[in-house]
Design a protein around this motif. Structure first.
Motif, PDB file in Angstrom:
ATOM      1  N   THR A   9       0.860  -1.177   0.000  1.00 11.51           N
ATOM      2  CA  THR A   9       0.000   0.000   0.000  1.00 11.51           C
ATOM      3  C   THR A   9       0.897   1.227   0.000  1.00 11.51           C
ATOM      4  O   THR A   9       1.827   1.318   0.810  1.00 11.51           O
ATOM      5  CB  THR A   9      -0.915   0.012   1.235  1.00 11.51           C
ATOM      6  OG1 THR A   9      -1.688  -1.192   1.247  1.00 11.51           O
ATOM      7  CG2 THR A   9      -1.853   1.204   1.222  1.00 11.51           C
ATOM      8  N   TRP A  10       0.638   2.140  -0.908  1.00 14.92           N
ATOM      9  CA  TRP A  10       1.436   3.348  -1.032  1.00 14.92           C
ATOM     10  C   TRP A  10       0.653   4.551  -0.528  1.00 14.92           C
ATOM     11  O   TRP A  10      -0.534   4.702  -0.821  1.00 14.92           O
ATOM     12  CB  TRP A  10       1.834   3.566  -2.492  1.00 14.92           C
ATOM     13  CG  TRP A  10       2.723   2.471  -2.975  1.00 14.92           C
ATOM     14  CD1 TRP A  10       4.081   2.412  -2.869  1.00 14.92           C
ATOM     15  CD2 TRP A  10       2.320   1.265  -3.604  1.00 14.92           C
ATOM     16  NE1 TRP A  10       4.548   1.234  -3.404  1.00 14.92           N
ATOM     17  CE2 TRP A  10       3.485   0.505  -3.866  1.00 14.92           C
ATOM     18  CE3 TRP A  10       1.086   0.709  -3.980  1.00 14.92           C
ATOM     19  CZ2 TRP A  10       3.462  -0.732  -4.473  1.00 14.92           C
ATOM     20  CZ3 TRP A  10       1.055  -0.526  -4.583  1.00 14.92           C
ATOM     21  CH2 TRP A  10       2.234  -1.230  -4.824  1.00 14.92           C
ATOM     22  N   TYR A  11       1.328   5.377   0.205  1.00 14.24           N
ATOM     23  CA  TYR A  11       0.764   6.612   0.737  1.00 14.24           C
ATOM     24  C   TYR A  11      -0.477   6.367   1.598  1.00 14.24           C
ATOM     25  O   TYR A  11      -1.318   7.235   1.740  1.00 14.24           O
ATOM     26  CB  TYR A  11       0.451   7.607  -0.381  1.00 14.24           C
ATOM     27  CG  TYR A  11       1.650   7.928  -1.211  1.00 14.24           C
ATOM     28  CD1 TYR A  11       2.687   8.701  -0.691  1.00 14.24           C
ATOM     29  CD2 TYR A  11       1.765   7.441  -2.501  1.00 14.24           C
ATOM     30  CE1 TYR A  11       3.805   8.974  -1.439  1.00 14.24           C
ATOM     31  CE2 TYR A  11       2.886   7.717  -3.258  1.00 14.24           C
ATOM     32  CZ  TYR A  11       3.904   8.486  -2.727  1.00 14.24           C
ATOM     33  OH  TYR A  11       5.022   8.757  -3.473  1.00 14.24           O
ATOM     34  N   GLY A  15      -3.185   0.577  -3.217  1.00 11.23           N
ATOM     35  CA  GLY A  15      -2.284  -0.558  -3.180  1.00 11.23           C
ATOM     36  C   GLY A  15      -2.620  -1.619  -4.208  1.00 11.23           C
ATOM     37  O   GLY A  15      -3.602  -1.517  -4.948  1.00 11.23           O
TER      38      GLY A  15
END
Length: 173
Positions: A9-11, A15
């Protein structure tokens, strides 16, 4: 059903995850039908690979637990492997045995759903998810009424509902 998945998962909100699933299914047969008297076993294994994209939100609820509800959409490819065998006394199986069914090389489909992750002590997770998955093959030709007896192609289109519980390990970069 056994599933292995890995993703990220990004930020904190978008994700992706790759998954591999395995399940084994017995064929449903009518025990009163004499065609099946020669069979010792008949089942198939289903292998699925796919990719999910998810949108989530992380909530820090307590010092030891975070909650992350999410929604996902993805696609999957399914591969079926038939396992069938006759009883030890059967020397030559009947023609019904030879022309029963046939699987495509793969089936493809989409999935959509939602879930919630409960993350304990920043690393240990319990994942609850549910959704709908489709799988099928392209039906681009009509069957020929003059065709000879051939195995029946299985799986024009199916839709399955699912609900799973999983254990996860989380780490951050």
């Amino acid at each position: 059903l056994f599933t292995v998945y890995a993703g990220g998962t990004w930020y904190g909100f978008i994700g992706a995850e790759l998954f591999l699933r395995y399940s084994q299914h017995d064929m449903k047969i009518d025990e009163r039908d004499t065609v099946y008297k020669e069979l010792d076993y008949w089942y198939f294994n289903r292998y699925e690979i796919g990719l999910n994209i998810h949108l989530s939100r992380l909530y820090h609820t307590t010092a030891f637990m975070d909650i992350s509800p999410y929604a996902f959409i993805g696609f999957n490819y399914s591969f079926f492997v038939e396992k069938i065998g006759t009883k030890s006394g059967v020397k030559e199986p009947s023609d019904d045995y030879k022309t029963r069914i046939s699987f495509e090389s793969f089936y493809k489909g989409a999935l959509i759903g939602g879930g919630t992750r409960f993350i304990f002590l920043k690393h240990y997770g319990v994942d609850l998810r549910a959704g709908i998955v489709s799988r099928g093959r392209m039906l681009d030709t009509d069957p020929d009424p003059d065709a000879v007896a051939e195995p029946t192609k299985i799986g024009g289109s199916t839709y399955d509902c699912f609900a799973t519980i999983g254990l996860e390990y989380h780490w951050g970069l």
